[in-house]
Write a protein that holds these residues in place. Structure first.
Motif, short mmCIF file in Angstrom:
data_model
loop_
_atom_site.label_atom_id
_atom_site.label_comp_id
_atom_site.label_asym_id
_atom_site.label_seq_id
_atom_site.Cartn_x
_atom_site.Cartn_y
_atom_site.Cartn_z
N VAL A 278 -5.64 26.71 35.06
CA VAL A 278 -4.49 26.10 35.15
C VAL A 278 -3.49 27.77 35.52
O VAL A 278 -2.35 27.68 36.26
N ARG A 279 -3.50 28.72 34.63
CA ARG A 279 -3.13 29.49 35.09
C ARG A 279 -2.87 30.30 35.96
O ARG A 279 -1.97 30.87 36.81
N LEU A 280 -4.24 30.32 36.58
CA LEU A 280 -4.45 31.50 37.56
C LEU A 280 -3.62 30.53 39.31
O LEU A 280 -2.82 30.96 39.36
N TRP A 281 -3.89 28.98 38.97
CA TRP A 281 -3.58 27.68 40.24
C TRP A 281 -1.59 28.78 39.99
O TRP A 281 -0.60 28.33 41.03
N ARG A 282 -1.54 28.44 39.06
CA ARG A 282 0.59 28.96 38.36
C ARG A 282 0.96 30.26 39.31
O ARG A 282 1.95 30.08 40.17
N ALA A 283 -0.07 30.98 39.04
CA ALA A 283 0.92 32.49 39.23
C ALA A 283 0.32 32.56 40.64
O ALA A 283 0.82 33.44 41.66
N LEU A 284 -0.42 31.85 41.41
CA LEU A 284 -0.59 31.86 42.90
C LEU A 284 0.64 30.76 43.51
O LEU A 284 0.48 30.47 44.87
N GLY A 285 1.32 29.91 42.82
CA GLY A 285 2.42 29.05 43.56
C GLY A 285 2.66 27.53 43.10
O GLY A 285 2.98 27.25 43.81
N HIS A 286 1.39 27.80 42.90
CA HIS A 286 1.28 25.86 42.67
C HIS A 286 1.91 25.48 41.29
O HIS A 286 2.34 26.28 40.50
N THR A 287 2.23 23.83 40.99
CA THR A 287 2.53 23.11 40.33
C THR A 287 1.59 22.82 39.65
O THR A 287 1.29 21.08 39.63
N PRO A 288 0.89 22.77 38.78
CA PRO A 288 -0.32 22.11 38.12
C PRO A 288 0.28 20.85 37.36
O PRO A 288 0.61 21.26 36.23
N LEU A 289 -0.84 20.47 37.02
CA LEU A 289 -0.86 19.62 35.95
C LEU A 289 -1.69 19.23 34.67
O LEU A 289 -2.85 18.82 35.14
N LEU A 290 -1.49 19.58 33.49
CA LEU A 290 -2.43 20.00 31.86
C LEU A 290 -2.46 18.68 31.37
O LEU A 290 -1.31 18.27 30.65
N LEU A 291 -3.38 17.88 31.80
CA LEU A 291 -3.53 16.72 31.07
C LEU A 291 -4.98 17.26 29.93
O LEU A 291 -6.33 17.46 30.03
N ILE A 292 -4.25 16.73 28.07
CA ILE A 292 -4.77 16.92 27.38
C ILE A 292 -5.19 15.29 26.10
O ILE A 292 -4.18 14.87 25.88
N ASP A 293 -6.69 14.98 26.17
CA ASP A 293 -6.31 14.30 25.37
C ASP A 293 -7.23 14.33 23.86
O ASP A 293 -8.35 14.64 23.88
N ASP A 294 -6.07 14.05 23.13
CA ASP A 294 -6.60 14.62 21.43
C ASP A 294 -7.44 15.37 21.39
O ASP A 294 -9.13 14.90 21.49
N LEU A 295 -7.02 16.82 21.76
CA LEU A 295 -7.61 17.82 21.23
C LEU A 295 -7.79 17.88 20.04
O LEU A 295 -8.30 18.83 19.40
N ALA A 296 -6.69 17.55 19.05
CA ALA A 296 -6.69 17.04 17.60
C ALA A 296 -8.42 17.33 16.71
O ALA A 296 -8.50 17.40 15.49
N ALA A 297 -8.73 16.02 17.55
CA ALA A 297 -9.91 15.36 17.71
C ALA A 297 -11.15 16.26 17.39
O ALA A 297 -12.07 16.22 17.20
N GLU A 298 -11.06 17.18 18.34
CA GLU A 298 -11.87 18.27 18.83
C GLU A 298 -11.97 19.71 17.94
O GLU A 298 -12.44 20.34 17.18
#
Length: 349
Positions: A278-298
């Motif tokens: 995601v960081r790489l996409w952003r650095a190249l000018g994209h606007t990525p959407l990051l979806l995180i599902d219940d990371l607190a359980a992991e």
């Protein structure tokens, strides 16, 4: 993504929701609709689901169509599933190709399944390579399509024993393999230092490495490899070497990471890979959407806080779900918060 409208999607009620440009948090118990919201966003971008290969299951019981419409950077994009078919819309017209929307809205999902990237077979990692490279190099999609077509044609010639056709397709396959291989290797070369920095910070493990294995002899022209393998390929009726056999290898001091790392460290190493992408996409000018599902359980509270501190410090749009607010670090403040219950999302003050 500024807003999202849903109709007939899973257990979610038909509604329109506003998303924060940086952080949107959705709280709720199991079955409340949190993951379905993330799935809807994923479907909008990739015209597929991260939960099932049977897309008709996204259509709510009793409805004829599952429809998702979003507003993203001034454009109206839509995806719908109906009677076994998927239709994509872009600014009021049918999208010319699935990639037309995917390239506008790169999406990354982090959930309980993300560890498969390390533990499953190479096919999962090739899919990761394909999507990652697609968002880094615009010409990759066409190159990969040409390679896949040439591979099918050569394999057909090998199976039928058509030596003339095989001889015609072999140099084309080699040329397309060189192009696909070059784009993938460039993607991994850009990704690796970002991944290594996050992996070491979160897992506390040094001597981590990520290597691209291209699916054939190292640093040799694909034409030479295909020529040498001709007899063996003819006997097996299939092309044994090529980008279709590529893989990513994770290791710690030359020991496979799946053997060297604890289960918790494995999760962090793979999570670092997804966030680095995601960081790489952003650095190249994209606007990525990051979806995180219940990371607190992991993750335990300390690692969860470290990961979310890193993610929220980046200029990336995040949609995060959790069972309760108490499981999230205090640093996760601001943004837009929703409470999910019985398929409805209610704004939280």
């Amino acid at each position: 993504m500024e807003s999202l409208a849903l109709e007939g999607f899973r257990n979610l009620r038909d509604a329109r929701y506003e998303l924060d440009p940086h952080v949107t948090v959705v709280l709720g118990g199991n079955g409340a609709g949190k993951t379905s919201l993330l799935e809807a966003l994923y479907f909008l971008s990739r015209a597929r689901s991260f939960r099932t290969h049977r897309l008709d299951r996204m259509v709510r019981w009793g409805a004829s169509t599952a429809r998702v419409v979003g507003r993203h950077r001034g454009e109206r994009i839509g995806a719908e599933r109906r009677a076994g078919a998927t239709r994509l819309r872009l600014n009021g017209a049918d999208a010319p190709a699935r990639s037309a929307i995917a390239e506008r809205l790169p999406v990354q999902v982090v959930n309980a399944e993300h560890q498969r990237l390390l533990l499953d077979g190479p096919r999962v990692r090739r899919q990761f390579l394909d999507w990652g490279t697609f968002h880094v190099e615009p010409r990759y999609r066409q190159a990969a399509a040409r390679y896949d077509h040439a591979l099918r044609q050569r394999n057909a010639a090998l199976r039928t024993g058509d030596r003339r056709a095989e001889a015609a397709w072999r140099p084309l396959l080699a040329a397309y393999a060189e192009e696909v291989d070059r784009h993938r290797a460039d993607f991994v070369a850009r990704l690796e230092p970002l991944w290594r920095e996050l992996s070491q910070r979160w897992s506390g493990v040094s001597e981590l490495s990520l290597a691209y294995h291209r699916g054939g002899g190292r640093e040799r022209p694909w034409r030479d490899l295909l020529d040498e393998a001709w007899e063996r390929d003819r006997e097996h009726g299939v092309t044994g070497q090529g980008p279709h056999r590529a893989d990513l290898h994770f290791s710690v001091a030359r020991v496979p990471a799946r053997d060297a790392l604890s289960r918790g460290q494995q999760k962090l190493v793979v999570l670092a890979l997804l966030i680095a992408e995601v960081r790489l996409w952003r650095a190249l000018g994209h606007t990525p959407l990051l979806l995180i599902d219940d990371l607190a359980a992991e993750l335990d509270p300390r690692h969860l806080a470290g990961v979310l501190e890193t993610v929220t410090a980046d200029p990336v749009q995040l949609v995060l779900t959790s069972i309760s607010r108490a499981s999230l670090p205090e640093a996760l403040a601001g943004g837009r918060w929703y409470c999910a219950q019985d398929g409805a999302l209610a704004p939280m003050v």
